[in-house]
Design a protein around this motif. Structure first.
Motif, short mmCIF file in Angstrom:
data_model
loop_
_atom_site.label_atom_id
_atom_site.label_comp_id
_atom_site.label_asym_id
_atom_site.label_seq_id
_atom_site.Cartn_x
_atom_site.Cartn_y
_atom_site.Cartn_z
N LEU A 15 36.63 42.40 30.69
CA LEU A 15 35.74 42.48 31.84
C LEU A 15 35.97 41.30 32.77
CD1 LEU A 15 33.39 43.66 33.43
CD2 LEU A 15 31.82 42.49 31.88
N GLN A 16 36.10 40.10 32.22
CA GLN A 16 36.31 38.92 33.06
C GLN A 16 37.61 39.03 33.84
OE1 GLN A 16 34.01 36.03 33.26
NE2 GLN A 16 35.24 36.16 35.09
N GLN A 17 38.65 39.50 33.17
CA GLN A 17 39.94 39.66 33.86
C GLN A 17 39.84 40.68 34.99
OE1 GLN A 17 42.62 40.69 30.73
NE2 GLN A 17 42.65 38.65 29.84
N LEU A 18 39.14 41.78 34.73
CA LEU A 18 38.99 42.79 35.76
C LEU A 18 38.14 42.27 36.92
CD1 LEU A 18 39.63 45.64 36.64
CD2 LEU A 18 37.64 46.45 35.36
N LEU A 19 37.11 41.49 36.62
CA LEU A 19 36.27 40.90 37.67
C LEU A 19 37.10 39.98 38.56
CD1 LEU A 19 33.01 40.00 35.72
CD2 LEU A 19 33.17 41.56 37.67
N TRP A 20 37.89 39.13 37.95
CA TRP A 20 38.72 38.21 38.74
C TRP A 20 39.76 38.97 39.56
CZ3 TRP A 20 39.48 34.32 34.15
CH2 TRP A 20 38.39 33.44 34.12
N THR A 21 40.35 40.01 38.95
CA THR A 21 41.33 40.80 39.68
C THR A 21 40.71 41.47 40.90
OG1 THR A 21 42.56 41.24 37.64
CG2 THR A 21 42.99 42.69 39.50
N LEU A 76 46.82 31.23 50.85
CA LEU A 76 45.84 31.78 49.91
C LEU A 76 46.12 33.25 49.60
CD1 LEU A 76 43.33 31.37 48.21
CD2 LEU A 76 41.95 32.02 50.20
N ARG A 77 46.32 34.08 50.63
CA ARG A 77 46.52 35.51 50.39
C ARG A 77 47.73 35.77 49.49
NH1 ARG A 77 47.67 38.87 54.02
NH2 ARG A 77 46.38 40.63 53.44
N PRO A 78 48.91 35.17 49.75
CA PRO A 78 50.04 35.39 48.83
C PRO A 78 49.75 34.90 47.42
CG PRO A 78 50.81 34.49 50.92
CD PRO A 78 49.32 34.39 50.93
N ALA A 79 49.03 33.77 47.28
CA ALA A 79 48.73 33.25 45.95
C ALA A 79 47.81 34.20 45.18
CB ALA A 79 48.08 31.87 46.07
N LEU A 80 46.83 34.78 45.87
CA LEU A 80 45.91 35.69 45.20
C LEU A 80 46.60 36.98 44.76
CD1 LEU A 80 42.68 35.31 47.38
CD2 LEU A 80 43.23 34.21 45.21
N LEU A 81 47.68 37.34 45.42
CA LEU A 81 48.42 38.55 45.06
C LEU A 81 49.57 38.29 44.09
CD1 LEU A 81 48.63 40.20 48.61
CD2 LEU A 81 47.14 40.87 46.72
N ASN A 82 49.79 37.03 43.76
CA ASN A 82 50.93 36.65 42.91
C ASN A 82 50.56 36.82 41.44
OD1 ASN A 82 53.15 35.52 41.69
ND2 ASN A 82 53.21 33.72 43.01
N THR A 84 52.31 36.18 38.91
CA THR A 84 52.84 35.13 38.05
C THR A 84 51.86 33.96 37.91
OG1 THR A 84 53.98 34.02 39.88
CG2 THR A 84 55.19 35.76 38.71
N ILE A 85 50.85 33.93 38.76
CA ILE A 85 49.81 32.89 38.69
C ILE A 85 48.63 33.44 37.90
CG2 ILE A 85 48.27 31.39 40.02
CD1 ILE A 85 50.19 31.62 42.35
N GLY A 86 48.13 32.67 36.97
CA GLY A 86 46.99 33.12 36.16
C GLY A 86 45.77 33.40 37.01
N LEU A 87 44.96 34.36 36.56
CA LEU A 87 43.77 34.73 37.31
C LEU A 87 42.80 33.56 37.50
CD1 LEU A 87 43.12 38.30 35.89
CD2 LEU A 87 43.59 37.73 38.27
N PRO A 88 42.52 32.77 36.46
CA PRO A 88 41.62 31.62 36.68
C PRO A 88 42.13 30.68 37.76
CG PRO A 88 41.90 32.02 34.34
CD PRO A 88 42.91 32.88 35.05
N GLN A 89 43.44 30.46 37.78
CA GLN A 89 44.02 29.57 38.78
C GLN A 89 43.89 30.16 40.18
OE1 GLN A 89 45.21 26.50 38.18
NE2 GLN A 89 45.43 26.22 40.38
N ARG A 90 44.06 31.47 40.30
CA ARG A 90 43.91 32.11 41.61
C ARG A 90 42.48 31.98 42.13
NH1 ARG A 90 46.55 37.98 40.90
NH2 ARG A 90 47.02 37.47 38.73
N VAL A 91 41.52 32.16 41.24
CA VAL A 91 40.12 32.00 41.64
C VAL A 91 39.84 30.57 42.06
CG1 VAL A 91 37.72 32.14 40.87
CG2 VAL A 91 39.35 33.92 40.21
#
Length: 236
Positions: A15-21, A76-82, A84-91
Motif C-alpha cells: 500500500l505504501q509503495q502504491l501511495l508513493w507511486t 523534479l518531473r524527470p526524477a519522479l518518473l525515474n 531507477t530512483i527509490g520511491l522514498p527518495q523521489r518523495v
C-alpha cells in the motif's frame, strides 16, 4: 479498510509503495497544469510590488520564482518518473522542492513594508490562496504541504504581528493570529485529504486482489470441469 468483512487491510508495504507511486504521478501531472495559474499570481505580486519596492529586489525575487519553475520542470518531473530512483527518495525530492518554493514565496513578504495597506492585503491573500491550492495539487501529502505552507504562513503572520508592535493597532495583530489559525486549518484539511486519498488507493488495491483471486478461482473451476468431462468420457 471500509466495512468489516468486505474490505481487508492490504499489506502495508504494498500500500505504501502504491501511495508513493500515485503521489509521484499526480505531482508530475499537476506541475504543468498549475504552472500558469501560479505564475500569473506571482506576476501579479511582482507587478504590485514594482510600483513601490526597489526594482532590484523585485527582479531578484521574480528570478528565483522562475528558477523554481524551471527546476520543477527540468529536474523534479524527470526524477519522479525515474524508476531507477527509490520511491522514498523521489518523495523526498518533492518535499525538498516544496520547501524551496515555500521559502522563496515567503521572501516576498519583504515587499510588504513598502506597500499600502490595500496592496498588503492583496499580497497576503494571493500567498495564502497558493497555500490552499497546494493541498489539492499534492493530495494533502503532509510533508509537501508543510514545506510550502510553513514558511509562507510564518512570514505573513510575523509581519502582521510586527505591525501591531510598530503601530499599536490591534487589527494587524488579529490578522496575524487569523493567519496562524488559517495555516492550522489547512493542515487539518491536508490530513483529511490524504486520508481520503489513502482509502481510495487501498480500496483499488483490494479490488485488484479480489479480481486476481476471482480469476484464479474461475481457472480452477474450469480445470476441474475439464477433468470431470474427461473422466466421464473415459468411463462411458
Amino acid at each position: 479498510m471500509v466495512e468489516a468483512g468486505l474490505i481487508h487491510h492490504p499489506p502495508a508495504a504494498t500500500l505504501q509503495q502504491l501511495l508513493w507511486t500515485e503521489l509521484c504521478s499526480i505531482v508530475v501531472k499537476q506541475s504543468v497544469k498549475i504552472m500558469f495559474p501560479v505564475l500569473a499570481s506571482q506576476l501579479l505580486i511582482a507587478a504590485v510590488a514594482f510600483s513601490r519596492v526597489p526594482g532590484m529586489l523585485v527582479a531578484a525575487w521574480l528570478g528565483a520564482v522562475l528558477f523554481i519553475h524551471a527546476a520543477r520542470l527540468a529536474l523534479l518531473r524527470p526524477a519522479l518518473l525515474n524508476d531507477t530512483i527509490g520511491l522514498p527518495q523521489r518523495v523526498r525530492y518533492a518535499v525538498s522542492m516544496s520547501w524551496a518554493s515555500g521559502i522563496i514565496h515567503a521572501c516576498s513578504v519583504f515587499f510588504l513594508p513598502y506597500l499600502t495597506l490595500y496592496q498588503q492585503a492583496i499580497h497576503s491573500v494571493l500567498l495564502l490562496g497558493l497555500c490552499a491550492g497546494c493541498i489539492a495539487v499534492n493530495v494533502g501529502h503532509i510533508g509537501i504541504v508543510i514545506g510550502f505552507l510553513a514558511p509562507i504562513v510564518t512570514a505573513i503572520a510575523a509581519f502582521w504581528v510586527a505591525q501591531t508592535a510598530a503601530a499599536g493597532n490591534w487589527e494587524a495583530g488579529a490578522v496575524g493570529l487569523l493567519t496562524v489559525f488559517y495555516g492550522f486549518t489547512l493542515l487539518f484539511l491536508s490530513r483529511d485529504t490524504w486520508r481520503t486519498f489513502e482509502r481510495s488507493v487501498a480500496i483499488r488495491l483490494e479490488n485488484a486482489e479480489l479480481a486476481r483471486r476471482l480469476e484464479s478461482a474461475l481457472q480452477r473451476a474450469e480445470a476441474a470441469s475439464r477433468s470431470k468431462t474427461r473422466f466421464l468420457a473415459s468411463a462411458s
